[in-house]
Each structure stands twice: as structure tokens, then as C-alpha cells.
Design an enzyme around this catalytic site. Sequence first.
Site, PDB file in Angstrom:
ATOM      1  CB  CYS A 157      -0.997  -0.033   1.147  1.00 36.64           C
ATOM      2  SG  CYS A 157      -2.384   1.129   0.936  1.00 36.64           S
ATOM      3  NE  ARG A 203      -1.486  10.304  -2.422  1.00 34.36           N
ATOM      4  CZ  ARG A 203      -1.212  10.533  -1.129  1.00 34.36           C
ATOM      5  NH1 ARG A 203      -0.019  10.252  -0.666  1.00 34.36           N
ATOM      6  NH2 ARG A 203      -2.113  11.047  -0.326  1.00 34.36           N
ATOM      7  CB  ILE A 209      -7.213   0.232   3.739  1.00 27.74           C
ATOM      8  CG1 ILE A 209      -7.785  -1.046   4.356  1.00 27.74           C
ATOM      9  CG2 ILE A 209      -7.589   1.456   4.587  1.00 27.74           C
ATOM     10  CD1 ILE A 209      -7.197  -1.386   5.719  1.00 27.74           C
ATOM     11  NE  ARG A 210      -6.747   7.523   2.429  1.00 24.73           N
ATOM     12  CZ  ARG A 210      -5.912   8.403   2.958  1.00 24.73           C
ATOM     13  NH1 ARG A 210      -5.594   8.318   4.240  1.00 24.73           N
ATOM     14  NH2 ARG A 210      -5.397   9.375   2.235  1.00 24.73           N
ATOM     15  CG  HIS A 270      -3.164  -2.967   3.995  1.00 23.27           C
ATOM     16  ND1 HIS A 270      -2.241  -2.306   4.774  1.00 23.27           N
ATOM     17  CD2 HIS A 270      -3.812  -2.014   3.291  1.00 23.27           C
ATOM     18  CE1 HIS A 270      -2.328  -1.009   4.558  1.00 23.27           C
ATOM     19  NE2 HIS A 270      -3.278  -0.801   3.663  1.00 23.27           N
ATOM     20  CD  GLU A 278      -0.308  -5.078   6.258  1.00 22.69           C
ATOM     21  OE1 GLU A 278      -0.701  -3.905   6.368  1.00 22.69           O
ATOM     22  OE2 GLU A 278      -0.086  -5.623   5.156  1.00 22.69           O
TER      23      GLU A 278
END
Length: 199
Positions: free
Chosen positions: A81, A113, A141-142, A177, A179
Site C-alpha cells: 500500500c 494514490r 484500504i485507500r 494489505h 498483513e
Amino acid sequence: MRAPRIGVLALQGAFREHRQRLESLGAAVTEVRLGSDLEGLHGLILPGGESTTMARLMTEYALWEPVRAFHAAGGHLWGTCAGAILLSRDVLGAPPQFGRQDSLNLLDVTVQRNAFGRQIDSFTTDLAVRGLEGVFPAVFIRAPAFTRVGGGVEVLAGYRGQAVMVQADRVLASAFHPELTGDTRLHALFVRQCAVVSA
């Protein structure tokens, strides 16, 4: 083959979650905040977070050149990200007050972005990732997207016509993400890549 020593950039963002995933796989993990922390490592993860904040902290802690030197000396990098944004050559969509966003310029891609919306638009989806059996539960996420992929850059996963995971020259970048899931297969992939160096 020895277990690799892997660093996680620990200035801001989800570095603790990366550390937990790596340690569950038997990797020796170092939290990296200074250039000297890179000594003896085989790989470095740049985690998700807020890319403009991370870039500012990279400048404050004088980390740009040490990370570039680490890669030039044979180290592996993985950005997730915001970390993926920091690895890219060209960054689109930075807030106007920041001007052109600084990056490591180690991956010949253009990254957009917030390509899939704001925080409220976060989602999880199953992705087909080249080299993995089955699908991977990717948390966006974004999230950015790689809108241009240069020569020598391999696309490992796509979503809605956009590249969201790419790799070239010991640099791995994912827009999502990994993780934040219980699936450690991508972390295991990175550990194996780094273990080649430490064999």
C-alpha cells in the site's frame, strides 16, 4: 539454508502486523528506524500507512539513500500500500500542498494514490496471484493502483483492469494489505526470496 533476517520499516503504519506474520514463519525480524538498522538484513518491508507522512519521516531519519544502497547491494524490498507508493518511479494524486511526492524510484511504474476510493470505500476481495494456488484474501484500504508498468516489471495480480501487485529486480509491491489477514502465503513468498541471499 539459513532463515533470512528481514527488516520492517517502523516509522509509521502497520509494521507490527508485518513483524508478527514474519515471526510466525521463523524469520528473524528487525524494526528499522535508522540507516544503521539495515546492516546484516536480507530483506526490508515498507508497510502500509500514510505515504506522505512516511516520506516525510524517511527524510527526517535520512533513510532514502541507505534504503537505495541496501537494494543496490542485493537486498530485497517489499512495499505494501503506502510502501508500494514509496517504491514507485512516478506518483499521481499527491495532495497539492505536498507538490511532487518523494519516492525511492526503484520500480518502473506509475502509481495512482487512492485509486479505489477513500477509507470508507475499503473492501476485501479474493485475488488470483501468480505463483499462489487458489485465491488470496486481499484487503484494500485507500489503496493505490499501478496505472503504468514499465519494461521488466511483472504483473502478479490485477483487479478491475488495474495492476495491484508487481515485481521487478528484487522489488515486490502490492497495493493491498496482506498483513491484515491470517493468510501468510505472500509473507512466505518474500521470506523464500530473501532466503536465496542468505543460503
